[in-house]
Design a protein around this motif. Sequence first.
Motif, mmCIF file in Angstrom:
data_model
loop_
_atom_site.group_PDB
_atom_site.id
_atom_site.type_symbol
_atom_site.label_atom_id
_atom_site.label_comp_id
_atom_site.label_asym_id
_atom_site.label_seq_id
_atom_site.Cartn_x
_atom_site.Cartn_y
_atom_site.Cartn_z
ATOM 1 N N ARG A 1 0.804 -1.218 0.000
ATOM 2 C CA ARG A 1 0.000 0.000 0.000
ATOM 3 C C ARG A 1 0.841 1.273 0.000
ATOM 4 N NH1 ARG A 1 -3.726 0.585 4.951
ATOM 5 N NH2 ARG A 1 -3.878 2.689 4.081
ATOM 6 N N VAL B 1 -9.136 2.882 -6.541
ATOM 7 C CA VAL B 1 -8.275 1.885 -5.903
ATOM 8 C C VAL B 1 -8.960 0.528 -6.021
ATOM 9 C CG1 VAL B 1 -7.055 1.165 -3.826
ATOM 10 C CG2 VAL B 1 -7.402 3.608 -4.284
ATOM 11 N N ASP C 1 -8.870 -3.022 -4.885
ATOM 12 C CA ASP C 1 -8.223 -3.671 -3.751
ATOM 13 C C ASP C 1 -9.049 -4.861 -3.230
ATOM 14 O OD1 ASP C 1 -6.445 -4.140 -1.700
ATOM 15 O OD2 ASP C 1 -7.249 -2.583 -0.385
ATOM 16 N N GLN D 1 -7.785 -6.413 0.056
ATOM 17 C CA GLN D 1 -7.622 -5.519 1.195
ATOM 18 C C GLN D 1 -6.158 -5.232 1.522
ATOM 19 O OE1 GLN D 1 -10.636 -4.109 3.160
ATOM 20 N NE2 GLN D 1 -10.901 -4.434 0.972
ATOM 21 N N GLU E 1 -9.084 -0.796 1.366
ATOM 22 C CA GLU E 1 -10.029 0.001 0.583
ATOM 23 C C GLU E 1 -11.362 -0.734 0.459
ATOM 24 O OE1 GLU E 1 -10.883 3.512 -1.707
ATOM 25 O OE2 GLU E 1 -9.168 2.964 -0.459
ATOM 26 N N SER F 1 -4.033 -0.486 -8.648
ATOM 27 C CA SER F 1 -4.528 -1.854 -8.724
ATOM 28 C C SER F 1 -3.631 -2.743 -7.874
ATOM 29 C CB SER F 1 -4.534 -2.322 -10.185
ATOM 30 O OG SER F 1 -5.446 -3.362 -10.392
ATOM 31 N N LEU F 2 -4.203 -3.319 -6.813
ATOM 32 C CA LEU F 2 -3.408 -4.009 -5.794
ATOM 33 C C LEU F 2 -3.776 -5.483 -5.701
ATOM 34 C CD1 LEU F 2 -3.765 -1.328 -2.960
ATOM 35 C CD2 LEU F 2 -2.038 -1.425 -4.765
ATOM 36 N N SER F 3 -2.761 -6.302 -5.452
ATOM 37 C CA SER F 3 -2.991 -7.731 -5.269
ATOM 38 C C SER F 3 -1.784 -8.346 -4.597
ATOM 39 C CB SER F 3 -3.248 -8.422 -6.612
ATOM 40 O OG SER F 3 -3.360 -9.822 -6.440
#
Length: 635
Positions: free
Chosen positions: A192, A249, A251, A254, A258, A414-416
């Motif tokens: 993050r 965002v 997510d 998590q 977000e 873009s999160l993973s």
Amino acid sequence: MRTRSVKDPATTDGSLVLLGFGAAVAALAGGGLWAGIHLGTDQPAPDNPIAIAKRLFRGDLVWQTGSTIVVVLSALVLLAAAVGALVLLGRYRSKKTRVDDKARHLGRGRDIESLSEKGCRRKAADLAIELTPTQVPGVQVGRHLLSKQMLRGSYEDLHCDIWGPRTGKSSSRVIPAILDAPGGVITTSNKRDVVDATRLWRSVRLLDRVTGEPVKAAAVDWSTYGDSKAVPAKGMVSVESLERRPVWVFDPQQVADEQPSWWWNPLTWVTDEVKAADLAEHFASGDDGVEAKKDPFFDPEGQDLLAGLILAAAVAGRPITDVYTWATQEKNKEPVEILRGTADGRYRLQADGLAAQYNQTEKQRSGVFTTAKKMIRSLKLSAVHPWIRASGPGDTRPHFDPRAFVAEGGTMYSLSREGNGSAGPLVTALTVAIIDAAEQLATTSPKGRLPVPLLAPLDEVANVVRWAKLPGLYSHYGSRGIIIMAVLQSWSQGVNVWGTEGMRKLWSAANVRVYGGGVAIDDGEFLRNMSTAIGDHWEISGSVSTSDHGRSVSRSRTKQRTFTEAELEALPRGRAIVRSSGNTPVLVRTVPWWEGPNQAAVVASIRVHDPEADRTLAGAVTLVGNVDLTREGAA
């Protein structure tokens, strides 16, 4: 081969050093005599210090108390100057690393002209990219060690970075690139930190609402963010008075806590059987990568089955989660009926191929469906569902539109994470959808490129965005104004995703290739090839010998490797080696965000969005210039 001149060690020996020291002592003594007599007394005296010494010896001149005071004061001044010089020298040397002297053997001046500020601005003008006076003309790379100028990649250059863990790639490359981006940004990560550091900056458009003129970051009072009652300091502009711009965002795992305040149906990107096959490929390569051992029958068949199910769901306007349901029902031929039921019969052959898979022997069919189900197992995770489908007819959350996003110049984080439950295939699909929308917009724009570049720093690309076709498409995007930065932790990471040839293709297609250290010699051929590409330089070695016949000097010129593999493995933090198209390799000092002009905006963003802001800032740096980043100083 580097041919720059080097110091000949045979030209200096101990006698010359001793001679120089003696001359300095004589000069100081003479200067002291002159100052003591001329400034400490009113006696008539010659200007020549030797003559003054003779007269003092003969008694023609008298050394008085005033002379002693002048000499003592002069000595104190000289001593203070010497101490100051030593302190400055110590500070200079403390900032140097063991490899900095190698910079003189690498690129400088015309060797790296295209990376200079002037070269990038000239390129921006050639590409008809309109930049305001507050916008930089390219993506920050690092500061040249010799000239101190900031080097950048132009808004036509694509980047490929390899930095080992905890070497500063986010703080020195990804975050500054996002802060400097003139238009839209799509960035990926498995942490993050980038979101927290840049979200505030990207959420406002730096144009004054009253005058419409660009506002510099330094003219913004970032402490007023989120507090409408706060009054900006004199001459400063409140963040609340600036125009807002969209920030998204993604997510589902998590990573940044977000909440799903919006959603995106990946099937809206599937407009035909080709896009369906591409989306199936994202799921197929999401876990294992190209180098993983695969079954020659079941893996291709499972991916082909998945493409057919995806196409059927897109044609019927169904949520993508229905694809997983169909993959668990080997005898439910509804997808075949959907494809055969299209009015123009355009998907008749796709329906026939899908039907053939349903009609396989029970053992083969079971294996194919099991393989497809494994590829899309992320779709069964309940935490993912709010992000990729509407909760019902009353869902008022906005649906993400990649075309509108590109046109508005928004920001997508873009999160993973890797491992079980990874949403990596969905992150890949979203990234590709945005870049595809940007390419379509570029096609209809003047000169076939985006009027304002789209920046795509793909941090942790090998872990988060396993885009199988990326190496083959890489060089194409630069001409479209889509600036991709592929950031990896090692060469072997890329090989795992794209294979050996794919990784070589990606690396070769990048115009700017940056190595930030932290890679082990054991990591395949990377450091060996890097050492070879940096090349050799000439060193002159000499020896001095004395005999009854006099003093003799012998010299020899030898070729030395500028950076060995061991030196590249141990590259100090804060240094990076840059190889770029048409330029000589160059050694740069990396510039983290806390040394940049947008420091205050990043600090404010971290304070607002990072739940461990104090720890994050303390881990970065405690004091930058006159700005204290601790809670007391930033309040």
